[in-house]
Design a protein around this motif. Sequence first.
Motif, mmCIF file in Angstrom:
data_model
loop_
_atom_site.group_PDB
_atom_site.id
_atom_site.type_symbol
_atom_site.label_atom_id
_atom_site.label_comp_id
_atom_site.label_asym_id
_atom_site.label_seq_id
_atom_site.Cartn_x
_atom_site.Cartn_y
_atom_site.Cartn_z
ATOM 1 N N ARG A 121 4.233 2.909 -13.468
ATOM 2 C CA ARG A 121 3.869 4.330 -13.296
ATOM 3 C C ARG A 121 4.170 4.626 -11.788
ATOM 4 O O ARG A 121 4.625 5.846 -11.566
ATOM 5 C CB ARG A 121 2.269 4.449 -13.614
ATOM 6 N N GLN A 122 4.203 3.829 -11.127
ATOM 7 C CA GLN A 122 4.646 3.876 -9.529
ATOM 8 C C GLN A 122 6.133 4.212 -9.573
ATOM 9 O O GLN A 122 6.646 4.975 -8.430
ATOM 10 C CB GLN A 122 3.958 2.973 -8.535
ATOM 11 N N ASP A 146 -0.416 4.119 -4.205
ATOM 12 C CA ASP A 146 -0.702 5.491 -4.623
ATOM 13 C C ASP A 146 -1.066 6.425 -3.565
ATOM 14 O O ASP A 146 -0.485 7.618 -3.554
ATOM 15 C CB ASP A 146 -2.269 5.593 -5.465
ATOM 16 N N GLU A 147 -1.632 5.931 -2.525
ATOM 17 C CA GLU A 147 -1.789 6.730 -1.395
ATOM 18 C C GLU A 147 -0.480 6.953 -0.399
ATOM 19 O O GLU A 147 -0.281 8.289 -0.116
ATOM 20 C CB GLU A 147 -2.818 6.013 -0.384
ATOM 21 N N HIS A 159 -5.980 3.446 3.965
ATOM 22 C CA HIS A 159 -6.724 4.556 3.167
ATOM 23 C C HIS A 159 -5.749 5.709 3.696
ATOM 24 O O HIS A 159 -5.603 5.856 4.817
ATOM 25 C CB HIS A 159 -7.972 4.503 3.265
ATOM 26 N N GLY A 160 -5.600 6.627 2.744
ATOM 27 C CA GLY A 160 -5.321 8.018 2.946
ATOM 28 C C GLY A 160 -4.136 7.941 4.213
ATOM 29 O O GLY A 160 -3.309 7.581 4.050
ATOM 30 N N ALA A 192 0.018 -6.452 -8.239
ATOM 31 C CA ALA A 192 -0.557 -6.233 -9.281
ATOM 32 C C ALA A 192 -2.030 -5.869 -8.988
ATOM 33 O O ALA A 192 -2.737 -5.372 -9.845
ATOM 34 C CB ALA A 192 -0.435 -6.900 -10.656
ATOM 35 N N ALA A 193 -2.442 -6.081 -7.910
ATOM 36 C CA ALA A 193 -3.841 -6.316 -7.348
ATOM 37 C C ALA A 193 -4.172 -4.690 -7.590
ATOM 38 O O ALA A 193 -3.355 -3.811 -6.865
ATOM 39 C CB ALA A 193 -3.820 -6.905 -6.082
ATOM 40 N N ALA A 194 -5.394 -4.386 -7.645
ATOM 41 C CA ALA A 194 -6.156 -3.128 -7.471
ATOM 42 C C ALA A 194 -6.017 -2.627 -6.240
ATOM 43 O O ALA A 194 -5.548 -1.338 -6.108
ATOM 44 C CB ALA A 194 -7.511 -2.988 -8.214
ATOM 45 N N ALA A 195 -6.239 -3.099 -5.181
ATOM 46 C CA ALA A 195 -6.007 -2.562 -3.822
ATOM 47 C C ALA A 195 -4.737 -2.433 -3.401
ATOM 48 O O ALA A 195 -4.553 -1.282 -2.747
ATOM 49 C CB ALA A 195 -6.774 -3.843 -2.807
#
Length: 261
Positions: free
Chosen positions: A142-143, A112-113, A77-78, A103-106
């Motif tokens: 989108r990424q 995104d991070e 994360h972050g 494509a996994a949410a994680a």
Amino acid sequence: EICGAVRGMAFEEQGCGVVLQALALADDPPAVAAALAAGLQDSICEACSSPHAAKVLEAIGRLLGADWCIHVASSLHGDDARRVATHVAGSAVICQLLEVAPAAAATAALVDEVLAGDVGVLMCHKFGYAVALAIASSALPRQRSALAAALLADLQRFARHRFASLVVASVFKSCSAAESQHLARTLMDQAGAVASLACHGFGVRVVKAMLELPGASQQVVGYLRKCSRRLQKDKFGAQLLQEFDIQCRGMEVGIHRCAGG
């Protein structure tokens, strides 16, 4: 015995070798991988920053697939995600996540991070650029668009950079047609940019990518023909002209790669 001690062994060179050998020789590799995963599941972030433990994570990922990769992604994360993305070992782990479970949410949250940081630094980093390439080829649309937008911040510099130029060339192939055309126009809008890139050891990669781009290739050919004499005197420019069989002949003639090019 090894599975129970993996937390200590994986972070040391000799111990890592023993763990990987045990995995390779196991009668039931997935079962052993699952046991190793259990021993490392609370040390993912630390393992991603270890040149030895990261190899164990990747080996487990090859056997356990998406479920394990999703667990790894959800553990970063972050600032940790951004730091791992430019780490010699961690960058390879993130590339694996994008290959196995893009494509996994994680995984999407992890990307995104990473994109929330300085994407220019990522693309120019000797390890981070590999993550940028993985995003360009495998991340959500989108990424990929976010990556293309980040290139516009200093496209001319990125197109000439040792590592970022690889990202620019990849984005031409992987982002939407509209985004590719916009990037190409932005590059060509600067006078002499195409010829300058064609004579640059890293920039020529970008010109080659544009020559494969429908809707922009003929304009690029036109610029190259206009300065063909200059290009013929340059190592990279001459190779480009030969590879794509670009000559000072009618503008209506298309381009094609020479045999073996």
